[in-house]
Design a protein around this motif. Structure first.
Motif, PDB file in Angstrom:
ATOM      1  N   PRO A  15       0.867  -1.158  -0.053  1.00 22.02           N
ATOM      2  CA  PRO A  15       0.084   0.017   0.111  1.00 22.02           C
ATOM      3  C   PRO A  15       0.865   1.306   0.175  1.00 22.02           C
ATOM      4  O   PRO A  15       1.784   1.298   0.747  1.00 22.02           O
ATOM      5  N   GLY A  16       0.685   2.319  -0.737  1.00 19.44           N
ATOM      6  CA  GLY A  16       1.332   3.563  -0.928  1.00 19.44           C
ATOM      7  C   GLY A  16       2.654   3.504  -1.724  1.00 19.44           C
ATOM      8  O   GLY A  16       2.976   4.680  -1.946  1.00 19.44           O
ATOM      9  N   GLU A  17       2.967   2.108  -2.117  1.00 15.51           N
ATOM     10  CA  GLU A  17       4.088   2.223  -2.880  1.00 15.51           C
ATOM     11  C   GLU A  17       3.650   2.051  -4.468  1.00 15.51           C
ATOM     12  O   GLU A  17       2.785   1.407  -4.848  1.00 15.51           O
ATOM     13  N   VAL A  18       4.386   2.742  -5.327  1.00 15.65           N
ATOM     14  CA  VAL A  18       4.089   2.618  -6.530  1.00 15.65           C
ATOM     15  C   VAL A  18       4.840   1.351  -7.335  1.00 15.65           C
ATOM     16  O   VAL A  18       6.054   1.254  -7.030  1.00 15.65           O
ATOM     17  N   VAL A  19       4.043   0.566  -7.977  1.00 13.31           N
ATOM     18  CA  VAL A  19       4.776  -0.712  -8.493  1.00 13.31           C
ATOM     19  C   VAL A  19       4.373  -0.662 -10.097  1.00 13.31           C
ATOM     20  O   VAL A  19       3.468  -0.294 -10.447  1.00 13.31           O
ATOM     21  N   SER A  20       5.571  -0.907 -10.649  1.00 12.21           N
ATOM     22  CA  SER A  20       5.724  -1.072 -11.910  1.00 12.21           C
ATOM     23  C   SER A  20       4.965  -2.248 -12.665  1.00 12.21           C
ATOM     24  O   SER A  20       4.942  -3.349 -12.092  1.00 12.21           O
ATOM     25  N   ARG A  21       4.948  -2.132 -13.999  1.00 11.18           N
ATOM     26  CA  ARG A  21       4.513  -2.975 -14.770  1.00 11.18           C
ATOM     27  C   ARG A  21       5.366  -4.293 -14.786  1.00 11.18           C
ATOM     28  O   ARG A  21       4.736  -5.602 -14.681  1.00 11.18           O
ATOM     29  N   THR A  22       6.639  -4.216 -14.783  1.00 13.33           N
ATOM     30  CA  THR A  22       7.796  -5.234 -14.563  1.00 13.33           C
ATOM     31  C   THR A  22       7.497  -6.132 -13.339  1.00 13.33           C
ATOM     32  O   THR A  22       7.466  -7.235 -13.200  1.00 13.33           O
ATOM     33  N   MET A  23       7.342  -5.292 -12.069  1.00 14.83           N
ATOM     34  CA  MET A  23       7.165  -5.849 -10.890  1.00 14.83           C
ATOM     35  C   MET A  23       5.915  -6.730 -10.976  1.00 14.83           C
ATOM     36  O   MET A  23       5.955  -7.923 -10.337  1.00 14.83           O
ATOM     37  N   ILE A  24       4.805  -6.389 -11.480  1.00 14.44           N
ATOM     38  CA  ILE A  24       3.581  -6.779 -11.439  1.00 14.44           C
ATOM     39  C   ILE A  24       3.809  -8.246 -12.495  1.00 14.44           C
ATOM     40  O   ILE A  24       3.254  -9.321 -12.047  1.00 14.44           O
ATOM     41  N   ALA A  25       4.525  -7.956 -13.625  1.00  7.43           N
ATOM     42  CA  ALA A  25       4.712  -9.233 -14.334  1.00  7.43           C
ATOM     43  C   ALA A  25       5.363 -10.289 -13.922  1.00  7.43           C
ATOM     44  O   ALA A  25       5.162 -11.490 -13.825  1.00  7.43           O
ATOM     45  N   GLN A  26       6.546  -9.903 -12.987  1.00  8.10           N
ATOM     46  CA  GLN A  26       7.121 -10.931 -12.211  1.00  8.10           C
ATOM     47  C   GLN A  26       6.598 -11.550 -11.056  1.00  8.10           C
ATOM     48  O   GLN A  26       6.528 -12.742 -10.757  1.00  8.10           O
ATOM     49  N   GLN A  27       5.759 -10.853 -10.243  1.00 10.27           N
ATOM     50  CA  GLN A  27       5.079 -11.226  -9.010  1.00 10.27           C
ATOM     51  C   GLN A  27       3.597 -11.773  -9.137  1.00 10.27           C
ATOM     52  O   GLN A  27       3.409 -12.652  -8.371  1.00 10.27           O
ATOM     53  N   VAL A  28       2.833 -11.364  -9.986  1.00  8.87           N
ATOM     54  CA  VAL A  28       1.715 -11.813 -10.284  1.00  8.87           C
ATOM     55  C   VAL A  28       1.503 -12.798 -11.326  1.00  8.87           C
ATOM     56  O   VAL A  28       1.012 -13.783 -11.441  1.00  8.87           O
ATOM     57  N   LEU A  47      -9.382   4.452  -4.903  1.00 12.40           N
ATOM     58  CA  LEU A  47      -7.882   3.709  -4.040  1.00 12.40           C
ATOM     59  C   LEU A  47      -6.974   3.246  -5.120  1.00 12.40           C
ATOM     60  O   LEU A  47      -5.713   3.241  -4.754  1.00 12.40           O
ATOM     61  N   LEU A  48      -7.323   2.843  -6.611  1.00 16.37           N
ATOM     62  CA  LEU A  48      -6.383   2.202  -7.529  1.00 16.37           C
ATOM     63  C   LEU A  48      -6.139   3.365  -8.327  1.00 16.37           C
ATOM     64  O   LEU A  48      -6.944   3.978  -9.033  1.00 16.37           O
ATOM     65  N   HIS A  49      -4.875   3.692  -8.436  1.00 16.37           N
ATOM     66  CA  HIS A  49      -4.395   4.969  -9.371  1.00 16.37           C
ATOM     67  C   HIS A  49      -3.190   4.807 -10.222  1.00 16.37           C
ATOM     68  O   HIS A  49      -2.377   3.903  -9.751  1.00 16.37           O
ATOM     69  N   THR A  50      -3.191   5.157 -11.472  1.00 18.04           N
ATOM     70  CA  THR A  50      -2.234   4.858 -12.340  1.00 18.04           C
ATOM     71  C   THR A  50      -1.110   6.348 -12.122  1.00 18.04           C
ATOM     72  O   THR A  50      -1.652   7.436 -12.079  1.00 18.04           O
ATOM     73  N   VAL A  51       0.131   5.798 -12.002  1.00 14.94           N
ATOM     74  CA  VAL A  51       1.218   6.757 -12.106  1.00 14.94           C
ATOM     75  C   VAL A  51       1.897   7.066 -13.539  1.00 14.94           C
ATOM     76  O   VAL A  51       2.537   6.083 -13.753  1.00 14.94           O
ATOM     77  N   ARG A  52       1.430   7.998 -14.208  1.00 14.85           N
ATOM     78  CA  ARG A  52       1.827   8.041 -15.565  1.00 14.85           C
ATOM     79  C   ARG A  52       3.340   7.853 -15.957  1.00 14.85           C
ATOM     80  O   ARG A  52       4.381   8.309 -15.218  1.00 14.85           O
ATOM     81  N   GLY A  53       3.766   6.722 -16.588  1.00 13.31           N
ATOM     82  CA  GLY A  53       5.198   6.501 -17.106  1.00 13.31           C
ATOM     83  C   GLY A  53       5.789   5.489 -16.082  1.00 13.31           C
ATOM     84  O   GLY A  53       7.000   5.148 -16.163  1.00 13.31           O
ATOM     85  N   VAL A  54       5.096   5.170 -14.998  1.00 11.25           N
ATOM     86  CA  VAL A  54       5.864   4.618 -13.799  1.00 11.25           C
ATOM     87  C   VAL A  54       5.049   3.131 -13.575  1.00 11.25           C
ATOM     88  O   VAL A  54       5.593   2.199 -13.728  1.00 11.25           O
ATOM     89  N   GLY A  55       3.633   3.312 -13.143  1.00  8.47           N
ATOM     90  CA  GLY A  55       3.203   2.049 -12.788  1.00  8.47           C
ATOM     91  C   GLY A  55       1.806   2.400 -12.051  1.00  8.47           C
ATOM     92  O   GLY A  55       1.060   3.227 -12.762  1.00  8.47           O
ATOM     93  N   PHE A  56       1.560   1.809 -10.950  1.00  9.52           N
ATOM     94  CA  PHE A  56       0.230   1.806 -10.377  1.00  9.52           C
ATOM     95  C   PHE A  56       0.575   2.127  -8.901  1.00  9.52           C
ATOM     96  O   PHE A  56       1.467   1.621  -8.430  1.00  9.52           O
ATOM     97  N   VAL A  57      -0.729   2.564  -8.108  1.00 14.43           N
ATOM     98  CA  VAL A  57      -0.106   2.682  -6.693  1.00 14.43           C
ATOM     99  C   VAL A  57      -1.820   2.635  -5.881  1.00 14.43           C
ATOM    100  O   VAL A  57      -2.756   3.089  -6.601  1.00 14.43           O
ATOM    101  N   LEU A  58      -1.776   1.957  -4.924  1.00 12.40           N
ATOM    102  CA  LEU A  58      -3.012   1.647  -3.922  1.00 12.40           C
ATOM    103  C   LEU A  58      -2.945   2.763  -2.801  1.00 12.40           C
ATOM    104  O   LEU A  58      -2.123   2.809  -1.951  1.00 12.40           O
TER     105      LEU A  58
END
Length: 215
Positions: free
Chosen positions: A154-167, A200-211
């Motif tokens: 929570p509160g951390e910006v997660v990148s698409r690469t992190m999501i691809a690896q972990q999810v 609650l769910l937001h896109t951080v443009r050019g970086v990833g997503f954050v809750l």
């Protein structure tokens, strides 16, 4: 030694990843999820103590077993004060390391939460159910895994690469997953945010997503 430990642990049916430098270890510890970390004190780039102290200050709760050739009392105290859960002095028998690994994993599993919460959003990991403001939210298996990952950061910006690896468990990114991730994010945002406030769910443009809770 790292290769020998991996061979032994894989024989015990563990899945093992190796980082050969302090910098690589620190990056992976901050971008991936592990059940247990075996951390050598003497590493090129960053020492194990530096890695551990910084990771704990950022909220890392993963059990950590420190390996070191230093056997002075003050060295052991320093490692434990930095956040180590256990301490093993080299040289050691693999059977002892294996026993300590089992003990730490039992301890970690006993402490693992069964419910994740953020604001008015709640996830039951055992019943695999999600509610927001006490209203049930129906998610697919992948949406559930995706939301679980976000709820553990929570509160951390997660990148698409992190999501691809972990999810999606695509460690090498051999296949393009960005579109699939974005589609799942759109669907997940619709389910957890439509009709609720704050968003609650937001896109951080050019970086990833954050809750995070934000109007």
């Amino acid at each position: 030694m790292a290769e020998a430990l991996r061979d032994g642990l894989e024989t015990d049916s563990y899945s093992v990843e190796i980082a050969h430098s302090g910098e690589e270890g620190f990056f992976r510890l901050n971008s991936e999820q592990f059940d247990l970390v075996i951390l050598d004190v003497m590493l090129p780039g960053r020492t194990g103590i530096e890695i551990l102290s910084t990771a704990r200050s950022k909220g890392l709760r993963t059990p950590v077993l420190l390996l070191t050739a230093k056997d002075a009392i003050e060295d052991r105290v320093r490692g434990l004060d930095a956040g180590a859960d256990d301490y093993l002095i080299k040289p050691f028998a693999f059977s002892e390391l294996s026993a300590r690994v089992r003990a730490l994993l039992r301890r970690g599993n006993a402490a693992s939460p069964t419910t994740l919460r953020f604001h008015d959003l709640s996830m039951d990991l055992i019943g695999r159910s999600v509610t927001r403001n006490s209203q049930s939210i129906d998610l697919t298996a992948k949406e559930f895994e995706l939301l679980e990952y976000l709820l553990t950061h929570p509160g951390e910006v997660v990148s698409r690469t992190m999501i691809a690896q972990q999810v999606w468990k695509e460690m090498a990114r051999h296949t393009p997953l960005d579109n699939a991730i974005d589609v799942h994010m759109v669907r997940l945002r619709r389910k957890i945010d439509d009709g609720f406030s704050p968003k609650l769910l937001h896109t951080v443009r050019g970086v990833g997503f954050v809750l995070r809770a934000e109007q």
